[in-house]
Design a protein around this motif. Structure first.
Motif, mmCIF file in Angstrom:
data_model
loop_
_atom_site.group_PDB
_atom_site.id
_atom_site.type_symbol
_atom_site.label_atom_id
_atom_site.label_comp_id
_atom_site.label_asym_id
_atom_site.label_seq_id
_atom_site.Cartn_x
_atom_site.Cartn_y
_atom_site.Cartn_z
ATOM 1 N N TYR A 39 0.832 -1.205 0.000
ATOM 2 C CA TYR A 39 0.000 0.000 0.000
ATOM 3 C C TYR A 39 0.866 1.255 0.000
ATOM 4 O O TYR A 39 0.578 2.237 -0.705
ATOM 5 N N LYS A 40 1.939 1.232 0.785
ATOM 6 C CA LYS A 40 2.861 2.371 0.802
ATOM 7 C C LYS A 40 3.484 2.590 -0.570
ATOM 8 O O LYS A 40 3.644 3.734 -1.024
ATOM 9 N N THR A 43 0.869 4.249 -2.710
ATOM 10 C CA THR A 43 0.669 5.668 -2.389
ATOM 11 C C THR A 43 1.812 6.524 -2.935
ATOM 12 O O THR A 43 1.596 7.657 -3.360
ATOM 13 N N ASP A 46 1.145 6.807 -6.638
ATOM 14 C CA ASP A 46 -0.022 7.665 -6.824
ATOM 15 C C ASP A 46 0.341 9.135 -6.582
ATOM 16 O O ASP A 46 -0.131 10.031 -7.305
ATOM 17 N N TYR A 47 1.192 9.370 -5.581
ATOM 18 C CA TYR A 47 1.651 10.734 -5.291
ATOM 19 C C TYR A 47 2.465 11.282 -6.472
ATOM 20 O O TYR A 47 2.267 12.426 -6.898
ATOM 21 N N GLU A 94 0.867 2.699 -11.611
ATOM 22 C CA GLU A 94 -0.130 2.921 -10.556
ATOM 23 C C GLU A 94 -1.174 1.804 -10.567
ATOM 24 O O GLU A 94 -1.571 1.302 -9.504
#
Length: 446
Positions: A39-40, A43, A46-47, A94
């Motif tokens: 998940y990290k 993210t 995605d960032y 992503e």
């Protein structure tokens, strides 16, 4: 599936709660940390994608300004083109990163309720309560005939021709077998109708993408039959719970106090491979690939699901009490729970000729594990709420009719035929007794 926020302490989650639940299930607690890392990673990607979009938008704005001023924007156009290519690659990254954590998340089971007995063996299932007809624990009666012999003498089935036509565990119900099965179906539907359940007859197959939202991955290999045709693969249902759980998919009950609970009495034919049951219950129609079932399925407010769990198992108990069947209710150990269930009770009925209890009912509270995947929400999300609120889904067998029929056959046989339990008499054309039409059973059936 579980809420991803539950894995993140910074969002009020509790990863250790999930690890402990995994240990209780006999599953890998390290999966929790793998999901956190995946998940990290997502993210981060995605960032980066968000920042790249900002940069592209800023350049696009500059290009527009230059165009308006009739200035040369070729360098900016070239820069944007290069960034657009980066964006394409980053979008794919992503998608892959998002799929990775979601797939891994789907392998983690629901949080095991604290009241569930923790054990690696079903020998440790805990007896919750018992019901004995006449007030005394039933005894093994080896002089009685097993259910498949009683069925044969009644002329109620033909498993030899069934196997010739449909393969292993195939059968035809005939004559009295059909009457008894339909009597249990109709009595079961009437019984739940009287308790405020809405009757619902479901499709027998489901699209793969919808089935994947309600069935765990192991079921696709061990339990579900695949149906192919017209380029659109579907899966035969193993229980009406599966299509009913998706009946309200993508719906939102904004006034749960007024709209819930919703109680369904599901009726369907069910299809199961029984891949893990080789050699078990091979005689008669107790364990077969095709059977009928009346199922309770309920959607509730989260705060009321445990009260509903008690109501649903009580309804199943009342049904078998009305038929005059002795049984026990057992709490299933943590390692034997399916992924969706936070807790499960089984009703095991007494088979006197066999001298054993056998499972006829399973009752599970799946909390919001199914509804999260199916996006069945409730209530209004208030400012400051950490997460969306989902309905709780519960399911319980009322009567898998072929199995229940086997139990009736063993408990109500006489030397001359079968006594009909009183609640079934109106559905048997008023008959309270059915005589045998055969004198003996073949040697290969004993």
């Amino acid at each position: 599936m579980l809420d991803i926020n539950l894995f993140q302490t910074e969002k009020g989650g509790n990863p250790e709660l999930i690890r402990e639940s995994q240990r209780r299930r006999g599953a890998n607690p390290e999966a929790v940390d793998e999901i956190i890392e995946l998940y990290k990673k997502w993210t981060g990607v995605d960032y980066s994608l968000g920042k790249l979009n900002q940069k592209i938008n800023a350049i696009q704005k500059q290009i527009g300004q230059k165009a308006k001023a009739k200035e040369d924007a070729s360098e900016l156009v070239a820069e944007k083109k290069a960034l657009d290519e980066q964006k394409k690659a980053l979008i794919e990254d992503e998608k892959a990163a998002a799929a990775a954590w979601r797939i891994k998340l789907g392998t983690v089971g629901n949080i095991v309720h604290d009241s569930v007995p923790v054990s690696a063996t079903e020998d440790d299932n805990q007896i919750v309560r018992t019901h004995f007809v006449g007030g005394e624990e039933p005894k093994h009666q080896p002089s009685l005939r097993p259910h498949h012999e009683v069925m044969y003498l009644l002329g109620g089935f033909d498993t030899k021709r069934g196997a010739n036509v449909a393969g292993h565990r195939g059968y035809f119900l005939t004559g009295t077998g059909v009457d008894l099965n339909l009597a249990l179906i109709n009595y079961g539907l009437q019984f739940l109708g009287g308790k405020g359940y809405t009757k619902i007859q479901t499709p027998f197959f489901m699209r793969r993408d919808v089935m994947a939202k309600t069935a765990q991955l192991s079921q696709f290999d061990e339990e579900l039959y695949k149906v192919s045709g017209d380029g659109d693969d579907k899966y035969l249902i193993a229980t009406s719970e599966q299509p009913i759980s998706a009946f309200h998919m993508d719906e939102w009950f904004e006034k749960p106090a007024e709209q819930l609970p919703i109680k369904y009495a599901g009726y369907s034919t069910c299809f199961r491979k029984e891949a893990g049951a080789h050699g078990k219950d091979t005689q008669g129609v107790f364990r077969v690939h095709q059977f009928e079932k009346i199922e309770q399925f309920v959607l509730t407010e989260p705060e009321k699901s445990w009260e509903m769990f008690d109501d649903m198992i009580a309804a199943s108990e009342e049904f078998f009490q009305s038929l005059g069947i002795s049984y026990r209710v057992v709490s299933i150990v943590s390692s034997a729970l399916n992924d969706a269930a936070a807790k499960k009770y089984d009703l095991e009925a007494w088979f006197p000729a066999r001298g054993e209890y056998k499972e006829l009912v399973s009752c599970s509270n799946c909390t919001d594990f199914q509804s999260r995947n199916l996006e069945i929400r409730c209530g209004t999300k208030k400012l400051g709420d950490r997460e969306k609120k989902y309905v709780h889904c519960l399911n319980s067998t009322l009567c898998a009719t072929e199995r229940a029929l086997c139990c009736v056959l063993e408990n109500f046989q006489t030397p001359e035929g079968l006594k009909i339990p009183a609640p079934l008499v109106p559905y048997m054309g008023g008959r309270d007794f059915v005589p045998f039409i055969r004198d003996s059973v073949p040697k290969n059936m004993k």
